[in-house]
Design an enzyme around this catalytic site. Structure first.
Site, PDB file in Angstrom:
ATOM      1  N   SER A  25       0.863  -1.190   0.000  1.00 43.71           N
ATOM      2  CA  SER A  25       0.000   0.000   0.000  1.00 43.71           C
ATOM      3  C   SER A  25       0.891   1.229   0.000  1.00 43.71           C
ATOM      4  O   SER A  25       1.636   1.475   0.960  1.00 43.71           O
ATOM      5  CB  SER A  25      -0.897   0.010   1.242  1.00 43.71           C
ATOM      6  OG  SER A  25      -1.534   1.273   1.308  1.00 43.71           O
ATOM      7  N   HIS A  50      -1.207  -1.025  -4.402  1.00 40.95           N
ATOM      8  CA  HIS A  50      -2.479  -0.608  -3.800  1.00 40.95           C
ATOM      9  C   HIS A  50      -2.403   0.901  -3.560  1.00 40.95           C
ATOM     10  O   HIS A  50      -1.471   1.406  -2.929  1.00 40.95           O
ATOM     11  CB  HIS A  50      -2.686  -1.360  -2.496  1.00 40.95           C
ATOM     12  CG  HIS A  50      -3.991  -1.075  -1.826  1.00 40.95           C
ATOM     13  ND1 HIS A  50      -5.176  -1.677  -2.218  1.00 40.95           N
ATOM     14  CD2 HIS A  50      -4.305  -0.258  -0.788  1.00 40.95           C
ATOM     15  CE1 HIS A  50      -6.163  -1.238  -1.432  1.00 40.95           C
ATOM     16  NE2 HIS A  50      -5.665  -0.376  -0.569  1.00 40.95           N
ATOM     17  N   ASP A  52      -4.427   4.212  -2.169  1.00 44.59           N
ATOM     18  CA  ASP A  52      -5.525   4.629  -1.292  1.00 44.59           C
ATOM     19  C   ASP A  52      -5.950   6.053  -1.590  1.00 44.59           C
ATOM     20  O   ASP A  52      -5.160   6.987  -1.431  1.00 44.59           O
ATOM     21  CB  ASP A  52      -5.079   4.512   0.168  1.00 44.59           C
ATOM     22  CG  ASP A  52      -5.000   3.063   0.614  1.00 44.59           C
ATOM     23  OD1 ASP A  52      -6.021   2.364   0.508  1.00 44.59           O
ATOM     24  OD2 ASP A  52      -3.914   2.641   1.041  1.00 44.59           O
ATOM     25  N   MET A  54      -8.563   8.990  -0.539  1.00 47.27           N
ATOM     26  CA  MET A  54      -9.454   9.423   0.553  1.00 47.27           C
ATOM     27  C   MET A  54      -9.876  10.862   0.308  1.00 47.27           C
ATOM     28  O   MET A  54      -9.076  11.676  -0.151  1.00 47.27           O
ATOM     29  CB  MET A  54      -8.713   9.335   1.887  1.00 47.27           C
ATOM     30  CG  MET A  54      -8.109   7.965   2.155  1.00 47.27           C
ATOM     31  SD  MET A  54      -7.327   7.915   3.791  1.00 47.27           S
ATOM     32  CE  MET A  54      -6.500   6.316   3.693  1.00 47.27           C
ATOM     33  N   HIS A  83      -8.218   1.991  -4.440  1.00 49.76           N
ATOM     34  CA  HIS A  83      -9.198   1.814  -3.361  1.00 49.76           C
ATOM     35  C   HIS A  83      -9.801   3.178  -3.054  1.00 49.76           C
ATOM     36  O   HIS A  83      -9.147   4.035  -2.456  1.00 49.76           O
ATOM     37  CB  HIS A  83      -8.451   1.229  -2.144  1.00 49.76           C
ATOM     38  CG  HIS A  83      -9.266   1.051  -0.916  1.00 49.76           C
ATOM     39  ND1 HIS A  83      -8.700   0.819   0.325  1.00 49.76           N
ATOM     40  CD2 HIS A  83     -10.613   1.063  -0.717  1.00 49.76           C
ATOM     41  CE1 HIS A  83      -9.652   0.694   1.233  1.00 49.76           C
ATOM     42  NE2 HIS A  83     -10.812   0.848   0.638  1.00 49.76           N
ATOM     43  N   MET A  85     -11.882   5.465  -1.064  1.00 44.95           N
ATOM     44  CA  MET A  85     -12.566   5.735   0.214  1.00 44.95           C
ATOM     45  C   MET A  85     -13.166   7.125   0.090  1.00 44.95           C
ATOM     46  O   MET A  85     -12.710   8.084   0.725  1.00 44.95           O
ATOM     47  CB  MET A  85     -11.553   5.621   1.362  1.00 44.95           C
ATOM     48  CG  MET A  85     -11.141   4.178   1.634  1.00 44.95           C
ATOM     49  SD  MET A  85      -9.576   4.037   2.517  1.00 44.95           S
ATOM     50  CE  MET A  85      -8.448   4.154   1.128  1.00 44.95           C
ATOM     51  N   MET A 158     -12.400  -5.180   4.505  1.00 40.19           N
ATOM     52  CA  MET A 158     -11.506  -4.343   5.316  1.00 40.19           C
ATOM     53  C   MET A 158     -11.285  -4.981   6.682  1.00 40.19           C
ATOM     54  O   MET A 158     -12.245  -5.380   7.354  1.00 40.19           O
ATOM     55  CB  MET A 158     -12.095  -2.947   5.506  1.00 40.19           C
ATOM     56  CG  MET A 158     -12.119  -2.072   4.264  1.00 40.19           C
ATOM     57  SD  MET A 158     -10.505  -1.750   3.518  1.00 40.19           S
ATOM     58  CE  MET A 158      -9.617  -0.918   4.851  1.00 40.19           C
ATOM     59  N   PHE A 164      -6.394   5.244   7.832  1.00 39.71           N
ATOM     60  CA  PHE A 164      -5.003   5.384   8.256  1.00 39.71           C
ATOM     61  C   PHE A 164      -4.283   4.050   8.167  1.00 39.71           C
ATOM     62  O   PHE A 164      -4.886   2.998   8.407  1.00 39.71           O
ATOM     63  CB  PHE A 164      -4.948   5.897   9.702  1.00 39.71           C
ATOM     64  CG  PHE A 164      -5.645   7.230   9.862  1.00 39.71           C
ATOM     65  CD1 PHE A 164      -4.972   8.413   9.605  1.00 39.71           C
ATOM     66  CD2 PHE A 164      -6.986   7.280  10.230  1.00 39.71           C
ATOM     67  CE1 PHE A 164      -5.629   9.638   9.709  1.00 39.71           C
ATOM     68  CE2 PHE A 164      -7.647   8.498  10.336  1.00 39.71           C
ATOM     69  CZ  PHE A 164      -6.967   9.684  10.071  1.00 39.71           C
ATOM     70  N   ASP A 192      -7.299  -5.856   3.582  1.00 39.88           N
ATOM     71  CA  ASP A 192      -6.539  -4.609   3.691  1.00 39.88           C
ATOM     72  C   ASP A 192      -6.678  -4.082   5.109  1.00 39.88           C
ATOM     73  O   ASP A 192      -7.795  -3.859   5.579  1.00 39.88           O
ATOM     74  CB  ASP A 192      -7.136  -3.613   2.672  1.00 39.88           C
ATOM     75  CG  ASP A 192      -6.456  -2.255   2.657  1.00 39.88           C
ATOM     76  OD1 ASP A 192      -5.353  -2.112   3.204  1.00 39.88           O
ATOM     77  OD2 ASP A 192      -7.053  -1.331   2.061  1.00 39.88           O
ATOM     78  N   GLY A 194      -3.715  -3.865   8.600  1.00 41.92           N
ATOM     79  CA  GLY A 194      -3.077  -4.629   9.670  1.00 41.92           C
ATOM     80  C   GLY A 194      -2.492  -5.959   9.245  1.00 41.92           C
ATOM     81  O   GLY A 194      -2.238  -6.808  10.100  1.00 41.92           O
ATOM     82  N   GLY A 214       0.737  -2.226   4.067  1.00 39.08           N
ATOM     83  CA  GLY A 214       1.411  -0.932   3.978  1.00 39.08           C
ATOM     84  C   GLY A 214       2.612  -0.876   4.895  1.00 39.08           C
ATOM     85  O   GLY A 214       3.758  -1.034   4.466  1.00 39.08           O
ATOM     86  N   SER A 215       2.353  -0.700   6.186  1.00 38.90           N
ATOM     87  CA  SER A 215       3.470  -0.540   7.128  1.00 38.90           C
ATOM     88  C   SER A 215       4.334  -1.786   7.203  1.00 38.90           C
ATOM     89  O   SER A 215       5.555  -1.684   7.359  1.00 38.90           O
ATOM     90  CB  SER A 215       2.947  -0.140   8.507  1.00 38.90           C
ATOM     91  OG  SER A 215       1.848  -0.948   8.874  1.00 38.90           O
TER      92      SER A 215
HETATM   93  C1  DX5 Z   1      -6.388   2.061   5.294  1.00 39.21           C
HETATM   94  C2  DX5 Z   1      -5.928   1.776   3.904  1.00 39.21           C
HETATM   95  C3  DX5 Z   1      -4.907   0.719   3.825  1.00 39.21           C
HETATM   96  C4  DX5 Z   1      -3.632   1.022   4.582  1.00 39.21           C
HETATM   97  C5  DX5 Z   1      -3.127  -0.273   5.142  1.00 39.21           C
HETATM   98  O1  DX5 Z   1      -7.439   2.941   5.248  1.00 39.21           O
HETATM   99  O2  DX5 Z   1      -7.031   1.391   3.091  1.00 39.21           O
HETATM  100  O3  DX5 Z   1      -4.620   0.363   2.490  1.00 39.21           O
HETATM  101  O4  DX5 Z   1      -2.636   1.618   3.804  1.00 39.21           O
HETATM  102  O5  DX5 Z   1      -2.037  -0.009   5.929  1.00 39.21           O
HETATM  103  P1  DX5 Z   1      -1.449  -1.089   6.944  1.00 39.21           P
HETATM  104  O6  DX5 Z   1      -1.057  -2.293   6.160  1.00 39.21           O
HETATM  105  O7  DX5 Z   1      -0.288  -0.383   7.556  1.00 39.21           O
HETATM  106  O8  DX5 Z   1      -2.535  -1.402   7.944  1.00 39.21           O
HETATM  107 ZN    ZN Z   2      -6.558   0.505   1.126  1.00 41.39          ZN
END
Ligand code: DX5
Ligand code: ZN
Length: 239
Positions: A25, A50, A52, A54, A83, A85, A158, A164, A192, A194, A214-215
């Site tokens: 991500s 991926h 994001d 928003m 994605h 949002m 999700m 975030f 997606d 955690g 992501g992280s």
């Molecule tokens: C959250 C995003 C995710 C986010 C996931 O709103 O849709 O794509 O980047 O990040 P991690 O993998 O760190 O939870």
């Molecule tokens: Zn996402």
């Protein structure tokens, strides 16, 4: 419809034959060096990216719009999984399709009725994206999208409330993935939020194939090692 040629096995099992895909991500990348980050992710084994989006309304955060997605697309050789949002996915379908989205996913919470979901799916098809996805938040029952499963290529379950990166995985959503596979849904099932070396195998075991992190990827000491670790863990979990 851009469906994957391979489909899930017979209804009533969680076994899927769609390939495992690992998607970094970009929300967790260094946005000042986004093209370099795209290249680094690809060299490290990312299947797709991926992205994001928003709008500050659907979620309490703002990220990027079509011009930045177009620059990511120009830097990428792998597909973009966009994605959305955002409160009004129909309004922005065309600009994101033109910017190079391969998968374009909207949230069911932004389109609660089956009729409105079908209208958005039709809009996304009209603008020519390869794959259309629908996402559900952790507190949205999966049944909310039951009547459009025949029309989407991907369902995004999700595992955090969107907005975030870096939040903790919510294992209570895993039964939604099992429910999709148990009723024979053959498309892509994405998770997606955690996902990391401990939680991602649980997603794969439940029947998810399109796995976003992501992280856990951008924060890893060695991205290539981390993606290989995640892929191996997913493949082992579904074996
Ligand atoms: C959250 C995003 C995710 C986010 C996931 O709103 O849709 O794509 O980047 O990040 P991690 O993998 O760190 O939870
Ligand atoms: Zn996402």
């Amino acid at each position: 419809m851009g469906r994957e040629p391979s489909a899930a096995s017979a209804a009533g099992t969680n076994t899927v034959t769609n390939p495992v895909r690992i998607l970094p991500s970009l929300l967790s990348c260094d946005f000042a060096r986004i093209a370099d980050e795209v290249h680094r992710a690809e060299k490290s084994g990312a299947d797709w990216h991926h992205v994001d989006v928003m709008d500050g309304h659907f979620v309490p955060n703002l990220t990027i719009g079509p011009p930045v997605v177009a620059r990511i697309h120009a830097a990428a050789t792998r597909a973009l999984d966009v994605h959305l949002m955002i409160t009004d996915p129909d309004q922005f379908a065309e600009p994101f399709a033109r910017a190079g989205a391969h998968v374009l996913t909207f949230h069911a919470e932004a389109r609660p009725s089956t009729a409105s979901q079908r209208a958005t799916i039709a809009r996304f098809r009209d603008v020519g994206v390869e794959k259309v996805g629908v996402a559900v938040n952790p507190d949205t029952p999966i049944e909310r999208v039951a009547d459009v499963l025949d029309a989407v290529d991907l369902v995004l379950v999700m595992s955090v409330f969107p907005g975030f990166g870096g939040q903790s995985f919510m294992p209570e959503v895993l039964p939604k993935v099992e429910w999709l596979r148990a009723r024979g849904y053959p498309g892509l099932v994405e998770m997606d939020g955690g996902l990391n070396p401990e939680t991602l195998p649980r997603c794969a075991a439940a029947g998810a194939d399109t796995l976003v992190a992501g992280s856990a990827i951008f924060g890893a000491p060695d991205m290539r090692v981390r993606i290989a670790e995640l892929r191996a863990a997913a493949e082992a979990a579904r074996a």
